[in-house]
Design an enzyme around this catalytic site. Structure first.
Site, PDB file in Angstrom:
ATOM      1  CB  THR A   1      41.933  25.935  38.803  1.00 28.79           C
ATOM      2  OG1 THR A   1      43.298  26.100  39.209  1.00 28.79           O
ATOM      3  CG2 THR A   1      41.417  27.237  38.220  1.00 28.79           C
ATOM      4  N   GLY A   2      41.253  23.060  40.146  1.00 27.02           N
ATOM      5  CA  GLY A   2      41.801  21.782  40.649  1.00 27.02           C
ATOM      6  C   GLY A   2      41.459  21.554  42.105  1.00 27.02           C
ATOM      7  CB  ALA A   3      38.713  22.711  44.122  1.00 30.00           C
ATOM      8  CB  SER A   4      38.356  17.190  42.373  1.00 35.27           C
ATOM      9  OG  SER A   4      39.527  17.179  41.596  1.00 35.27           O
TER      10      SER A   4
ATOM     11  N   GLY B   1      44.249  21.761  46.312  1.00 34.95           N
ATOM     12  CA  GLY B   1      43.100  22.581  45.907  1.00 34.95           C
ATOM     13  C   GLY B   1      41.879  22.311  46.759  1.00 34.95           C
TER      14      GLY B   1
ATOM     15  CE1 TYR C   1      54.507  20.174  38.838  1.00 37.23           C
ATOM     16  CE2 TYR C   1      56.567  20.490  40.026  1.00 37.23           C
ATOM     17  CZ  TYR C   1      55.182  20.511  40.001  1.00 37.23           C
ATOM     18  OH  TYR C   1      54.477  20.863  41.131  1.00 37.23           O
TER      19      TYR C   1
ATOM     20  N   GLY D   1      43.634  16.871  46.820  1.00 37.96           N
ATOM     21  CA  GLY D   1      44.921  17.428  47.224  1.00 37.96           C
ATOM     22  C   GLY D   1      44.863  18.850  47.767  1.00 37.96           C
TER      23      GLY D   1
HETATM   24  P1  NAP Z   1      46.759  16.506  42.815  1.00 44.68           P
HETATM   25  O1  NAP Z   1      46.463  15.955  44.159  1.00 44.68           O
HETATM   26  O2  NAP Z   1      47.242  15.604  41.740  1.00 44.68           O
HETATM   27  O3  NAP Z   1      45.431  17.291  42.305  1.00 44.68           O
HETATM   28  C1  NAP Z   1      45.467  17.938  41.064  1.00 44.68           C
HETATM   29  C2  NAP Z   1      44.184  18.715  40.871  1.00 44.68           C
HETATM   30  O4  NAP Z   1      44.267  19.423  39.626  1.00 44.68           O
HETATM   31  C3  NAP Z   1      42.946  17.829  40.776  1.00 44.68           C
HETATM   32  O5  NAP Z   1      41.854  18.524  41.327  1.00 44.68           O
HETATM   33  C4  NAP Z   1      42.759  17.655  39.266  1.00 44.68           C
HETATM   34  O6  NAP Z   1      41.404  17.400  38.877  1.00 44.68           O
HETATM   35  C5  NAP Z   1      43.158  19.042  38.797  1.00 44.68           C
HETATM   36  N1  NAP Z   1      43.563  19.105  37.400  1.00 44.68           N
HETATM   37  C6  NAP Z   1      44.571  18.437  36.790  1.00 44.68           C
HETATM   38  N2  NAP Z   1      44.625  18.781  35.493  1.00 44.68           N
HETATM   39  C7  NAP Z   1      43.652  19.702  35.279  1.00 44.68           C
HETATM   40  C8  NAP Z   1      43.209  20.445  34.165  1.00 44.68           C
HETATM   41  N3  NAP Z   1      43.794  20.329  32.959  1.00 44.68           N
HETATM   42  N4  NAP Z   1      42.162  21.280  34.322  1.00 44.68           N
HETATM   43  C9  NAP Z   1      41.568  21.431  35.519  1.00 44.68           C
HETATM   44  N5  NAP Z   1      41.936  20.755  36.625  1.00 44.68           N
HETATM   45  C10 NAP Z   1      42.967  19.908  36.496  1.00 44.68           C
HETATM   46  O7  NAP Z   1      47.847  17.672  42.906  1.00 44.68           O
HETATM   47  P2  NAP Z   1      48.353  18.554  44.148  1.00 44.68           P
HETATM   48  O8  NAP Z   1      49.528  17.886  44.719  1.00 44.68           O
HETATM   49  O9  NAP Z   1      47.208  18.906  45.006  1.00 44.68           O
HETATM   50  O10 NAP Z   1      48.880  19.843  43.360  1.00 44.68           O
HETATM   51  C11 NAP Z   1      48.168  21.062  43.319  1.00 44.68           C
HETATM   52  C12 NAP Z   1      49.120  22.146  42.846  1.00 44.68           C
HETATM   53  O11 NAP Z   1      50.221  22.238  43.754  1.00 44.68           O
HETATM   54  C13 NAP Z   1      49.720  21.883  41.465  1.00 44.68           C
HETATM   55  O12 NAP Z   1      49.842  23.088  40.749  1.00 44.68           O
HETATM   56  C14 NAP Z   1      51.091  21.338  41.799  1.00 44.68           C
HETATM   57  O13 NAP Z   1      52.022  21.546  40.756  1.00 44.68           O
HETATM   58  C15 NAP Z   1      51.423  22.164  43.021  1.00 44.68           C
HETATM   59  N6  NAP Z   1      52.477  21.570  43.831  1.00 44.68           N
HETATM   60  C16 NAP Z   1      52.304  20.344  44.431  1.00 44.68           C
HETATM   61  C17 NAP Z   1      53.332  19.802  45.173  1.00 44.68           C
HETATM   62  C18 NAP Z   1      53.231  18.472  45.854  1.00 44.68           C
HETATM   63  O14 NAP Z   1      54.238  17.984  46.388  1.00 44.68           O
HETATM   64  N7  NAP Z   1      52.047  17.839  45.909  1.00 44.68           N
HETATM   65  C19 NAP Z   1      54.544  20.492  45.303  1.00 44.68           C
HETATM   66  C20 NAP Z   1      54.688  21.717  44.687  1.00 44.68           C
HETATM   67  C21 NAP Z   1      53.643  22.258  43.966  1.00 44.68           C
HETATM   68  P3  NAP Z   1      40.836  15.858  38.780  1.00 44.68           P
HETATM   69  O15 NAP Z   1      40.684  15.364  40.197  1.00 44.68           O
HETATM   70  O16 NAP Z   1      39.542  16.017  38.075  1.00 44.68           O
HETATM   71  O17 NAP Z   1      41.874  15.084  38.019  1.00 44.68           O
END
Ligand code: NAP
Length: 240
Positions: free
Chosen positions: A8-11, A15, A149, A13
């Protein structure tokens, strides 16, 4: 390896990099996002061409039970579920509107129920399967101005430990990969360059993590001995 993997959320970051990593293992991919379907479609086509795999892409709000139910009408089989989609909200808890709290909780926590509810019966029938939830160090430590969060990721950790116990007799492994600060839109969107530098200074390794590093760990966990279940596996540059 031809496993069927839902990410999920693979577009974007983390994912996106997880999808790239499983594609390199020659798995069949089921990828979702909520908005950026054009970007996800492009990624799917690239991975199909580069690795000779099948890649299916879907627009689906993982926080919406009905949409996830509909998604699973199109996914009949699954070996690995990666619950990665998540959002952040920065600010004082008292400044948060109820709708923002609900949105964050549904995206970060309800989503695990929504997807697992549909994936688990398939895995139980096969007596095999793996679930990997992407969590955060804030789920353990708690962050000021990220109360919702932190609460959602604390929930992810407890969900992981509890479901692992429930599914161990069915030979299904459930773990969480718990990230420190990773360089993605999630941080770039909310923090200034100066704030990002300050964050990096607090990390013993002196830098943010790379999404590829998290993706490598996720694919390793998907191949780890089954006996390693119910674990919250941290990748944070030595921060904790
Ligand atoms: P990101 O770059 O903001 O990407 C978020 C992804 O989730 C995008 O593919 C987005 O889709 C999708 N998304 C958001 N809301 C959604 C929904 N309701 N249904 C389906 N898809 C949804 O975030 P990231 O940093 O890669 O984070 C990925 C995971 O790692 C998250 O669970 C985050 O909490 C966790 N995490 C991240 C960090 C960090 O520092 N980055 C640290 C700890 C944990 P769209 O592109 O279509 O919007």
């Amino acid at each position: 390896m031809n496993r069927k993997v839902l990410i999920t959320g693979a577009s974007r970051g983390i994912g996106r990099e997880i999808a790239v990593s499983f594609a390199g293992k020659k798995d069949e991919l089921f990828l979702t996002c909520i908005n950026n379907i054009d970007e996800l479609t492009r990624l799917g086509k690239e991975l199909e061409q580069e690795h000779g795999i099948s890649c299916h892409v879907y627009k689906c709000d993982v926080g919406d039970y009905g949409e996830v139910k509909e998604l699973f009408r199109q996914i009949e089989d699954i070996d690995i579920l990666v619950n990665n989609a998540g959002i952040a909200w920065l600010g004082l808890m008292t400044d948060m509107e109820e709708k923002d709290w609900r949105r964050l909780m549904s995206t970060n926590l309800d989503s695990l129920f929504n997807t697992s509810k549909h994936a688990v019966p398939i895995m139980v029938r096969k007596h095999s399967g793996r679930i990997i939830n992407i969590s955060s160090v804030w789920g353990n430590a708690g962050a000021s101005c990220e109360v919702a969060y932190s609460a959602s990721k604390g929930g992810v950790n407890s969900f992981t430990r509890a479901l692992a116990k429930e599914l161990a007799p069915s030979n299904i492994q459930v773990n969480a990969v718990c990230c420190g600060v990773i360089d993605t839109d999630m941080n770039r969107k909310h923090l200034t360059g100066e704030e990002l530098d300050e964050l990096a200074d607090e990390i013993p390794m002196g830098r943010m993590g790379d999404a590829k590093e998290v993706a490598n760990l996720v694919t390793m966990v998907a191949e780890a001995p089954l006996y390693m279940t119910g674990q919250i596996i941290t990748i944070d540059g030595g921060w904790i």
